[in-house]
Design a protein around this motif. Structure first.
Motif, mmCIF file in Angstrom:
data_model
loop_
_atom_site.group_PDB
_atom_site.id
_atom_site.type_symbol
_atom_site.label_atom_id
_atom_site.label_comp_id
_atom_site.label_asym_id
_atom_site.label_seq_id
_atom_site.Cartn_x
_atom_site.Cartn_y
_atom_site.Cartn_z
ATOM 1 N N HIS A 3 0.842 -1.197 0.000
ATOM 2 C CA HIS A 3 0.000 0.000 0.000
ATOM 3 C C HIS A 3 0.874 1.243 0.000
ATOM 4 C CE1 HIS A 3 -3.187 2.797 0.862
ATOM 5 N NE2 HIS A 3 -2.552 3.207 1.954
ATOM 6 N N THR A 36 1.294 4.947 0.760
ATOM 7 C CA THR A 36 0.641 5.991 1.536
ATOM 8 C C THR A 36 0.643 7.293 0.754
ATOM 9 O OG1 THR A 36 2.649 6.768 2.625
ATOM 10 C CG2 THR A 36 1.495 4.901 3.652
ATOM 11 N N ALA A 37 -0.191 8.213 1.184
ATOM 12 C CA ALA A 37 -0.252 9.512 0.515
ATOM 13 C C ALA A 37 1.100 10.222 0.589
ATOM 14 C CB ALA A 37 -1.350 10.370 1.145
ATOM 15 N N GLN A 57 4.078 8.829 0.807
ATOM 16 C CA GLN A 57 5.029 8.173 -0.078
ATOM 17 C C GLN A 57 4.789 8.568 -1.536
ATOM 18 O OE1 GLN A 57 4.246 4.132 1.035
ATOM 19 N NE2 GLN A 57 5.475 4.245 2.902
ATOM 20 N N GLN A 58 3.531 8.607 -1.937
ATOM 21 C CA GLN A 58 3.224 9.004 -3.307
ATOM 22 C C GLN A 58 3.600 10.461 -3.554
ATOM 23 O OE1 GLN A 58 1.915 6.951 -5.963
ATOM 24 N NE2 GLN A 58 2.847 8.746 -6.936
ATOM 25 N N PRO A 94 6.133 1.585 -2.359
ATOM 26 C CA PRO A 94 6.126 2.170 -1.014
ATOM 27 C C PRO A 94 7.534 2.424 -0.472
ATOM 28 C CG PRO A 94 4.487 0.439 -1.161
ATOM 29 C CD PRO A 94 5.279 0.377 -2.442
ATOM 30 N N ASN A 154 9.098 5.998 0.405
ATOM 31 C CA ASN A 154 9.568 6.239 1.768
ATOM 32 C C ASN A 154 11.016 6.701 1.792
ATOM 33 O OD1 ASN A 154 8.436 5.909 4.582
ATOM 34 N ND2 ASN A 154 10.355 4.797 4.826
ATOM 35 N N LYS A 207 11.184 10.271 0.780
ATOM 36 C CA LYS A 207 10.706 11.085 1.903
ATOM 37 C C LYS A 207 11.808 11.249 2.953
ATOM 38 C CE LYS A 207 6.990 10.952 5.398
ATOM 39 N NZ LYS A 207 7.779 10.484 6.565
#
Length: 233
Positions: free
Chosen positions: A26, A28-29, A31-32, A95, A99, A102
């Protein structure tokens, strides 16, 4: 990164060796958002040609290839501990890519570039001879069932692809929490006359490698952890 120049998606590559196993995850917002906004600064798209890593990073410093960085936590920590080295980190899972981008932004880790592609193709087609000072492969999938051992990344054919990219005096650092895989890794690397083990068998964990979540998980399950560090003659 805009939607027309995104890094490659998780595609099955028709080859005998692959550096990854496709898994659903999945995104995450956050990560995207990191992929959308940071790829142009820290991402590197696959190209079917040799690249100059010094130009990519804007400096002539040691270059380390990391294959399979998971969620990127250890990658960023190693980059902090080795600020004079540059890290090309490759994985295919969205993901984890998001990450890591980020974390790069949060930690201002300007010595990391990220690729989302099959590392085998990158090694074959993008990395020139003697372009690397080190190679990190930490906790690759152990494929613990015997019938799946042929899927393991650390095999003679793949190491043979890596070695031309490594400078004389450069190193390969592997780590695993599966003893049987550690034994295979040791056997594979020992078979190459151009590689020299830095220890009698397994090496003490170098100070730059932090404990990863996979390592912590292995210890909780009662597994040991084995590091192997070989240098190129």
């Amino acid at each position: 990164m805009n939607t027309t120049t995104t890094a490659p998606t998780d595609t099955e590559y028709p080859r005998s060796i692959r550096s990854f196993v496709l898994r659903q995850g999945h995104m995450t917002a956050a990560q995207q958002r990191a992929i959308d906004t940071l790829w142009s600064s820290f991402g590197l798209d696959y190209q079917n040609k040799i690249i100059d890593l010094n130009k990519v990073f804007g400096r002539n410093n040691p270059k380390i290839l990391e294959i399979g960085f998971g969620m990127g936590v250890a990658t960023v920590e190693i980059a902090k501990r080795l600020p004079e080295s540059d890290f090309l980190a490759i994985d295919v899972h969205g993901p984890g890519v998001g990450n890591l981008l980020k974390l790069i932004d949060e930690n201002q880790s300007n010595n990391i570039r990220v690729m989302r592609h099959d590392a085998v193709e990158v090694v074959e087609n993008m990395l020139g001879e003697t372009s690397l000072d080190g190679i990190h492969i930490f906790f690759p999938d152990p494929w613990h069932k015997k019938r799946h051992h042929k899927r393991r990344l650390i095999q003679p054919a793949f190491v043979a692809k890596l070695l031309p990219c490594l400078k004389s005096g450069g190193y390969i650092h592997l780590a695993t929490d599966w003893q049987e895989y550690a034994e295979q890794m040791l056997l594979v690397l020992t078979e190459f006359d151009t590689l020299c083990n830095t220890a009698d068998n397994y090496a003490p964990t170098p100070a730059y490698r932090p404990e990863t979540k996979f390592e912590a998980r292995g210890k909780r399950l009662g597994h040991g952890v084995w590091d192997l560090v070989f240098t190129k003659k």
